[in-house]
Write a protein that holds these residues in place. Structure first.
Motif, PDB file in Angstrom:
ATOM      1  N   ASN A 211       1.902  -6.339   1.145  1.00 24.69           N
ATOM      2  CA  ASN A 211       2.727  -6.701  -0.228  1.00 24.69           C
ATOM      3  C   ASN A 211       3.545  -7.974   0.085  1.00 24.69           C
ATOM      4  O   ASN A 211       3.803  -8.567  -0.934  1.00 24.69           O
ATOM      5  CB  ASN A 211       3.720  -5.591  -0.556  1.00 24.69           C
ATOM      6  CG  ASN A 211       2.980  -4.549  -1.024  1.00 24.69           C
ATOM      7  OD1 ASN A 211       1.875  -4.529  -1.315  1.00 24.69           O
ATOM      8  ND2 ASN A 211       3.565  -3.325  -1.059  1.00 24.69           N
TER       9      ASN A 211
ATOM     10  N   THR B 224       9.110  -6.553  -2.866  1.00 25.23           N
ATOM     11  CA  THR B 224       8.724  -7.125  -1.825  1.00 25.23           C
ATOM     12  C   THR B 224       9.428  -7.008  -0.536  1.00 25.23           C
ATOM     13  O   THR B 224       8.768  -6.704   0.871  1.00 25.23           O
ATOM     14  CB  THR B 224       8.732  -8.930  -2.058  1.00 25.23           C
ATOM     15  OG1 THR B 224       7.955  -8.946  -2.961  1.00 25.23           O
ATOM     16  CG2 THR B 224       7.921  -9.565  -0.770  1.00 25.23           C
TER      17      THR B 224
ATOM     18  N   MET C  72      -0.068  -4.222  -7.649  1.00 25.13           N
ATOM     19  CA  MET C  72       0.751  -4.065  -6.388  1.00 25.13           C
ATOM     20  C   MET C  72       1.446  -2.607  -6.460  1.00 25.13           C
ATOM     21  O   MET C  72       1.354  -1.912  -5.419  1.00 25.13           O
ATOM     22  CB  MET C  72       1.623  -5.043  -6.054  1.00 25.13           C
ATOM     23  CG  MET C  72       0.702  -6.474  -5.755  1.00 25.13           C
ATOM     24  SD  MET C  72      -0.426  -6.357  -4.452  1.00 25.13           S
ATOM     25  CE  MET C  72       0.172  -5.899  -3.134  1.00 25.13           C
TER      26      MET C  72
ATOM     27  N   ASP D 275       0.572   0.706  -4.358  1.00 29.24           N
ATOM     28  CA  ASP D 275       1.501   1.393  -3.438  1.00 29.24           C
ATOM     29  C   ASP D 275       1.696   2.957  -3.759  1.00 29.24           C
ATOM     30  O   ASP D 275       2.326   3.724  -2.966  1.00 29.24           O
ATOM     31  CB  ASP D 275       2.944   0.548  -3.305  1.00 29.24           C
ATOM     32  CG  ASP D 275       2.932  -0.193  -2.071  1.00 29.24           C
ATOM     33  OD1 ASP D 275       1.637  -0.955  -2.063  1.00 29.24           O
ATOM     34  OD2 ASP D 275       3.808  -0.200  -1.406  1.00 29.24           O
TER      35      ASP D 275
END
Length: 526
Positions: free
Chosen positions: A164, A80, A15, A19
């Motif tokens: 996300n 997050t 993740m 990004d």
């Protein structure tokens, strides 16, 4: 429990690296939606990479002391929440600030994750774990354009951040229930003075490099920022020497030749690799006119090459010396990037395939070997700090690479366009403004605003873009070659810690002969 740990670390790494790469595909849409400049677009990249670099070492040190699982969970929560804020951002500056917060959470995950794996896995299983970890990182970089393109086409650029949120919530639940805690109670306290001086030095360096083409390289503001970076870097070095083992970056690590080597390879290699993805995306969307989804599809050769090479490269850990794995992978990457000079403004996209495949193999093979070697040079108790330092160098390379190669690109576009016939006809101020628009990917809009000079401005803009693109990619390839030379000459198996030696092969001498066990540092009977 340890396989849950591998799963959560691989997911988190996927993740956070996604990004870093997925944003490249969204930059034209962000530019249009938020009215951002080329410098703004660089900051969307670099705000994330910068805080990721700054907080990595502190995160590794803090995790060793208070608990790796606990800090990993905190990092995932920050990542997050910041992702949600990025999706809601109403302007380029706001987006960059939220990206910086997102980078803090990513720093925690990236620093702590490999240390968690090192604690849970030993022997041959450690090589398997780091293969999976490296594969997740490589897959994120490779699939970023495709995932980003599909989300942008179906929804909007904001969904590259929104996605996300549910993943992060699920990961936090899994981590809370099925991941074991580990810590080093003897770890020294966090060096906040070192963190502050390092942050100021690195921030000033990157900011000066990004603003240089706009402010002028010899302007008081640019030179003042570079001077500030030098001063605070000097203060940082003095502080680290005085604190010794309690320092943010323990000077003892840098007495290990291989640790210095892998740090430089990670920094310089990434300084070449990530800008190439950044500018390939810009070429596809702004010169060839491919939409976001189409751009993502055209990156599939890179995706496939990285996936295959990541699996093969991970499997070679313990069978091939690290200097051959890392020197070879960065050499291949540099060769692939050099193939981008085959592109022209009217080329078919297929001209990119050799570069995507060759560079993809190099990038994919690099990740698992780099992660394993960074951990292998330190004793297990200091694995968090060692991982953090290496990741710091990697992210510094990304931040400075995007800033430096981007500054070169912007300067070349400006110089080439303003000196063209179309640029002279527009006048100095208008031509300079148009050059900034071309750098940001607005070739068509700049040409449309030129009225009767449209065709001349379009041709001159494409020529300036391609000249700058070729120069930037040559510079990126050179950085890859420099990283390869360092990898071949500085990495030695005998510098690894005893806990890692059972999984790696002996070094060979200059004549290709295997060194004796006591010289190479390989545990007898391993």
């Amino acid at each position: 429990m340890r396989w849950w740990t591998l799963g959560i670390v691989a997911l988190g790494s996927f993740m956070l690296m996604l990004d870093l790469s997925v944003v490249s595909i969204a930059l034209p849409q962000i530019h249009t939606s938020l009215g951002s400049s080329f410098a703004d677009l660089q900051w969307v990249f670099d705000a994330y990479a910068l805080t990721l670099a700054i907080f990595l070492v502190a995160a590794g040190s803090l995790a060793d002391r208070i608990g790796r699982k606990k800090l990993f969970q905190i990092g995932f929560a920050v990542f997050t929440a910041a992702s949600l804020a990025c999706g809601l951002a109403g302007g380029a500056t706001e987006l960059s600030w939220f990206r910086a917060v997102q980078g803090v959470g990513a720093a925690v995950m990236f620093a702590v994750g490999p240390a968690m794996l090192s604690h849970e896995f030993h022997g041959k299983e450690r090589a398997t774990a780091f293969t999976a970890f490296g594969g997740a990182v490589g897959l994120a970089v490779a699939t970023g354009p495709l995932i980003g393109g599909s989300l942008i086409n179906a929804l909007s650029w904001r969904w590259i951040f929104y996605i996300n949120v549910p993943v992060g919530v699920i990961a936090l639940v899994i981590g809370a229930l099925w991941v074991r805690e580990s810590r080093n109670p003897k770890a020294p306290p966090t060096d906040w003075a070192g963190l502050a001086t390092f942050s100021i030095a690195l921030g000033a360096l990157v900011y000066a490099t990004i603003r240089g083409p706009v402010e002028g390289w010899t302007s008081g503001a640019t030179l003042g920022l570079y001077a500030l970076a030098v001063v605070f870097l000097g203060i940082f070095v003095v502080l680290q020497r005085r604190l010794g083992e309690k320092a943010l970056i323990d000077p003892a690590f840098f007495r290990n030749r291989t640790f210095v080597g892998i740090s430089l390879v990670a920094m310089i290699g990434n300084a070449g690799a990530l800008p190439s993805v950044f500018f390939e995306t810009s070429y596809l969307e702004n010169v060839l006119g491919v939409d976001a989804w189409g751009t993502g599809l055209r990156f599939l050769p890179l995706t496939g090459a990285m996936f295959v090479a990541g699996a093969l490269g991970g499997g070679l850990i313990g069978k091939v010396p690290f200097r051959l794995l890392l020197g070879g992978s960065t050499l291949v990457m540099g060769i692939g990037i050099l193939f981008l000079n085959l592109t022209e403004a009217d080329s078919s996209w297929t001209v990119l395939i050799p570069a995507l495949v060759i560079a993809g193999f190099g990038m994919g093979a690099f990740n698992p070997a780099r992660a394993a070697l960074a951990i292998g040079v330190a004793e297990p108790a200091k694995s968090g700090v060692a991982s953090g330092i290496n990741e710091t160098f990697q992210q510094v390379g990304i931040a400075v690479g995007i800033a430096g190669v981007g500054a070169y690109f912007q300067h070349t576009v400006s110089e080439r366009f303003t000196s063209s016939e179309a640029g002279r006809q527009l006048g100095a101020d208008t031509a300079e403004s148009a050059a900034h628009g071309i750098s940001a990917g607005g070739i068509e809009s700049v040409a449309a605003a030129a009225g009767p000079l449209r065709d001349k401005v379009l041709a001159a803009g494409q020529d300036a873009f391609m000249s700058a693109f070729h120069g930037a990619m040559t510079l990126s390839a050179i950085l890859g070659f420099i990283a390869a030379v360092i990898g071949f000459t500085m990495l030695r198996t005998k510098d690894l810690h005893a806990s890692a030696l059972s999984t790696v092969p002996p070094d060979v001498d200059e004549d290709g002969r295997v060194r004796p066990d006591d010289e190479a540092g390989v545990a007898v009977g391993a």
